[in-house]
Design a protein around this motif. Structure first.
Motif, PDB file in Angstrom:
ATOM      1  N   ALA A 171       0.836  -1.211   0.000  1.00 32.93           N
ATOM      2  CA  ALA A 171       0.000   0.000   0.000  1.00 32.93           C
ATOM      3  C   ALA A 171       0.867   1.255   0.000  1.00 32.93           C
ATOM      4  O   ALA A 171       0.561   2.242  -0.686  1.00 32.93           O
ATOM      5  CB  ALA A 171      -0.933  -0.013   1.206  1.00 32.93           C
ATOM      6  N   TRP A 172       1.955   1.240   0.760  1.00 34.05           N
ATOM      7  CA  TRP A 172       2.864   2.393   0.801  1.00 34.05           C
ATOM      8  C   TRP A 172       3.490   2.625  -0.569  1.00 34.05           C
ATOM      9  O   TRP A 172       3.575   3.758  -1.040  1.00 34.05           O
ATOM     10  CB  TRP A 172       3.952   2.170   1.844  1.00 34.05           C
ATOM     11  N   LEU A 173       3.915   1.555  -1.217  1.00 32.10           N
ATOM     12  CA  LEU A 173       4.531   1.681  -2.537  1.00 32.10           C
ATOM     13  C   LEU A 173       3.542   2.235  -3.560  1.00 32.10           C
ATOM     14  O   LEU A 173       3.873   3.109  -4.358  1.00 32.10           O
ATOM     15  CB  LEU A 173       5.054   0.324  -3.003  1.00 32.10           C
ATOM     16  N   ILE A 174       2.321   1.740  -3.528  1.00 32.41           N
ATOM     17  CA  ILE A 174       1.287   2.219  -4.446  1.00 32.41           C
ATOM     18  C   ILE A 174       1.037   3.706  -4.227  1.00 32.41           C
ATOM     19  O   ILE A 174       0.880   4.479  -5.177  1.00 32.41           O
ATOM     20  CB  ILE A 174      -0.003   1.393  -4.277  1.00 32.41           C
ATOM     21  N   GLU A 175       1.040   4.116  -2.982  1.00 36.56           N
ATOM     22  CA  GLU A 175       0.747   5.507  -2.630  1.00 36.56           C
ATOM     23  C   GLU A 175       1.906   6.441  -2.962  1.00 36.56           C
ATOM     24  O   GLU A 175       1.688   7.606  -3.348  1.00 36.56           O
ATOM     25  CB  GLU A 175       0.441   5.600  -1.130  1.00 36.56           C
ATOM     26  N   ASN A 176       3.139   5.951  -2.852  1.00 35.15           N
ATOM     27  CA  ASN A 176       4.292   6.865  -2.867  1.00 35.15           C
ATOM     28  C   ASN A 176       5.210   6.766  -4.080  1.00 35.15           C
ATOM     29  O   ASN A 176       6.141   7.574  -4.195  1.00 35.15           O
ATOM     30  CB  ASN A 176       5.125   6.639  -1.600  1.00 35.15           C
ATOM     31  N   CYS A 177       4.960   5.822  -4.980  1.00 35.20           N
ATOM     32  CA  CYS A 177       5.876   5.652  -6.117  1.00 35.20           C
ATOM     33  C   CYS A 177       5.323   6.190  -7.431  1.00 35.20           C
ATOM     34  O   CYS A 177       5.940   5.993  -8.478  1.00 35.20           O
ATOM     35  CB  CYS A 177       6.257   4.179  -6.265  1.00 35.20           C
ATOM     36  N   GLY A 178       4.200   6.847  -7.393  1.00 39.17           N
ATOM     37  CA  GLY A 178       3.673   7.484  -8.600  1.00 39.17           C
ATOM     38  C   GLY A 178       2.677   6.621  -9.344  1.00 39.17           C
ATOM     39  O   GLY A 178       2.739   5.383  -9.300  1.00 39.17           O
ATOM     40  N   ASP A 179       1.767   7.266 -10.045  1.00 36.84           N
ATOM     41  CA  ASP A 179       0.692   6.562 -10.743  1.00 36.84           C
ATOM     42  C   ASP A 179       1.198   5.679 -11.871  1.00 36.84           C
ATOM     43  O   ASP A 179       0.543   4.701 -12.237  1.00 36.84           O
ATOM     44  CB  ASP A 179      -0.316   7.572 -11.303  1.00 36.84           C
ATOM     45  N   ASP A 180       2.350   6.004 -12.438  1.00 36.31           N
ATOM     46  CA  ASP A 180       2.868   5.239 -13.572  1.00 36.31           C
ATOM     47  C   ASP A 180       3.740   4.064 -13.155  1.00 36.31           C
ATOM     48  O   ASP A 180       4.198   3.298 -14.011  1.00 36.31           O
ATOM     49  CB  ASP A 180       3.670   6.160 -14.498  1.00 36.31           C
ATOM     50  N   PHE A 181       3.993   3.916 -11.867  1.00 36.66           N
ATOM     51  CA  PHE A 181       4.855   2.847 -11.373  1.00 36.66           C
ATOM     52  C   PHE A 181       3.989   1.632 -11.046  1.00 36.66           C
ATOM     53  O   PHE A 181       3.069   1.719 -10.233  1.00 36.66           O
ATOM     54  CB  PHE A 181       5.629   3.319 -10.138  1.00 36.66           C
ATOM     55  N   LEU A 182       4.273   0.513 -11.682  1.00 34.08           N
ATOM     56  CA  LEU A 182       3.466  -0.692 -11.527  1.00 34.08           C
ATOM     57  C   LEU A 182       3.905  -1.479 -10.291  1.00 34.08           C
ATOM     58  O   LEU A 182       5.045  -1.932 -10.223  1.00 34.08           O
ATOM     59  CB  LEU A 182       3.613  -1.585 -12.756  1.00 34.08           C
ATOM     60  N   GLU A 193      -5.546  -9.144  -2.690  1.00 32.35           N
ATOM     61  CA  GLU A 193      -5.654  -7.974  -1.814  1.00 32.35           C
ATOM     62  C   GLU A 193      -4.734  -6.853  -2.283  1.00 32.35           C
ATOM     63  O   GLU A 193      -5.094  -5.670  -2.198  1.00 32.35           O
ATOM     64  CB  GLU A 193      -5.347  -8.368  -0.367  1.00 32.35           C
ATOM     65  N   LEU A 194      -3.556  -7.199  -2.799  1.00 29.84           N
ATOM     66  CA  LEU A 194      -2.659  -6.169  -3.320  1.00 29.84           C
ATOM     67  C   LEU A 194      -3.287  -5.462  -4.517  1.00 29.84           C
ATOM     68  O   LEU A 194      -3.222  -4.233  -4.633  1.00 29.84           O
ATOM     69  CB  LEU A 194      -1.314  -6.796  -3.697  1.00 29.84           C
ATOM     70  N   MET A 195      -3.929  -6.219  -5.393  1.00 27.64           N
ATOM     71  CA  MET A 195      -4.559  -5.601  -6.564  1.00 27.64           C
ATOM     72  C   MET A 195      -5.771  -4.762  -6.170  1.00 27.64           C
ATOM     73  O   MET A 195      -6.021  -3.703  -6.753  1.00 27.64           O
ATOM     74  CB  MET A 195      -4.929  -6.679  -7.584  1.00 27.64           C
ATOM     75  N   ILE A 196      -6.505  -5.183  -5.169  1.00 34.53           N
ATOM     76  CA  ILE A 196      -7.636  -4.389  -4.680  1.00 34.53           C
ATOM     77  C   ILE A 196      -7.139  -3.057  -4.113  1.00 34.53           C
ATOM     78  O   ILE A 196      -7.803  -2.020  -4.242  1.00 34.53           O
ATOM     79  CB  ILE A 196      -8.442  -5.194  -3.648  1.00 34.53           C
ATOM     80  N   LEU A 197      -5.941  -3.072  -3.551  1.00 31.46           N
ATOM     81  CA  LEU A 197      -5.339  -1.839  -3.036  1.00 31.46           C
ATOM     82  C   LEU A 197      -4.886  -0.897  -4.154  1.00 31.46           C
ATOM     83  O   LEU A 197      -4.599   0.277  -3.893  1.00 31.46           O
ATOM     84  CB  LEU A 197      -4.134  -2.177  -2.161  1.00 31.46           C
ATOM     85  N   GLY A 198      -4.788  -1.407  -5.374  1.00 28.42           N
ATOM     86  CA  GLY A 198      -4.329  -0.582  -6.494  1.00 28.42           C
ATOM     87  C   GLY A 198      -3.172  -1.162  -7.268  1.00 28.42           C
ATOM     88  O   GLY A 198      -2.675  -0.541  -8.207  1.00 28.42           O
ATOM     89  N   GLY A 199      -2.714  -2.364  -6.893  1.00 27.89           N
ATOM     90  CA  GLY A 199      -1.682  -3.035  -7.666  1.00 27.89           C
ATOM     91  C   GLY A 199      -2.201  -3.432  -9.043  1.00 27.89           C
ATOM     92  O   GLY A 199      -3.410  -3.544  -9.250  1.00 27.89           O
ATOM     93  N   LYS A 200      -1.293  -3.658  -9.974  1.00 29.02           N
ATOM     94  CA  LYS A 200      -1.684  -3.858 -11.369  1.00 29.02           C
ATOM     95  C   LYS A 200      -1.542  -5.283 -11.872  1.00 29.02           C
ATOM     96  O   LYS A 200      -1.727  -5.540 -13.059  1.00 29.02           O
ATOM     97  CB  LYS A 200      -0.877  -2.918 -12.268  1.00 29.02           C
TER      98      LYS A 200
END
Length: 291
Positions: A171-182, A193-200
């Motif tokens: 969740a921290w990585l998704i939030e802090n590494c930018g929208d273009d970072f997968l 659960e990682l993908m539900i958090l916003g992982g790709k």
């Protein structure tokens, strides 16, 4: 284009432990027919540690040729020598891979600054999109989130396979590494659960035996249909667990052979799945409707 279910493809071998090119061709076609979104060639599950350099590059080339642009091919090119990782990455680019997967240097235990400089050097040397790969349980080194954040700003570094199973970290990585970072999962058990958090997506071991199911699960999770994704994951959970009864890829290679897709070959120091685990793996496959 790099998202969804990315199978960490096993490398077929004959019973004499020679590379099985017809088996590889059959396996790649099966994955494309079943909806796998991308193929990772010669990662951990592909026995990168037991192939020599020539074989390693041959497998990448054969997969690229067989796929023929239908889905992205991600080549495993990591090494614990920066110069070797650069050469493998150059060769993967020459073979036509769409991206590379670069594991943190293992055994020599670099510092966080060493990890940063290692991956930065690869990105600067080769114009091929790079996915970082953090799996401290296997490498003996953990690339910390702050280091990943620094690397996310480097050209050609497009994302990472986070295999710790730590959802707070993801969740921290998704939030802090930018929208273009997968941010991609490397842990089947927590991938939904990682993908539900916003992982790709998920670089998956289980997809070797359940490609259609994992592909659909990833589509649902990325699309925000959490309950439906979790339902598929619940059905697959015994398979996720069975794939790690012994060191990966021992169980998954045995399982894929049970499906009739590959021969039984696996190279030392890896050994065939111990007989006491056969029934447990078979029961997991049967319970998920895969066998």
């Amino acid at each position: 284009m790099i998202q969804g279910s990315m199978v960490a493809l096993v490398t077929p071998m004959t019973a004499a432990n020679e590379l099985d090119w017809s088996g590889l061709e059959k396996l790649v076609e099966w994955h494309i027919e079943r909806g796998t979104h991308a193929i990772v060639a010669v990662g951990t599950s592909g026995e990168s540690a037991t192939l020599d350099v020539g074989e390693h590059l041959q497998v990448i080339t054969r997969v690229v040729e067989q796929v023929n642009g239908r889905v992205p091919v991600i080549a495993g090119t990591g090494a614990n020598s920066t110069s070797e990782a650069i050469e493998l990455t150059r060769s993967a680019k020459a073979a036509g891979a769409d991206a590379c997967l670069s594991v943190t240097p293992y055994y020599n235990r670099p510092t966080q600054e060493g990890l940063y400089l290692h991956h930065k050097a690869i990105a600067e040397a080769v114009a091929l999109p790079q996915l970082l790969y953090n799996v401290p349980a296997r490498t003996g080194v953990d690339m910390l989130p702050a280091t990943v954040q620094r690397l996310s700003r480097v050209d050609n570094i497009i994302g990472m396979k986070e295999a710790t199973g730590d959802l707070k970290r993801a969740a921290w990585l998704i939030e802090n590494c930018g929208d273009d970072f997968l941010v991609l999962s490397g842990d089947d058990i927590t991938a939904v659960e990682l993908m539900i958090l916003g992982g790709k997506g998920n670089i998956s071991v289980t997809a070797n035996v359940a490609p259609a199911e994992v592909a659909r699960m990833c589509e649902l999770a990325i699309g925000g249909e959490a309950d439906a994704a979790r339902a598929i994951n619940k059905k697959l959970m015994p398979v996720h667990n069975a794939m790690f009864l012994e060191s990966n890829p021992i169980p998954v290679k045995w399982a894929v052979a049970q499906l009739g897709l590959i021969d039984s070959g696996i190279r030392l120091p890896l050994t065939p799945l111990a007989p006491q685990y056969h029934q447990q793996v078979r029961a997991a496959l049967e319970g998920a409707g895969l066998l």
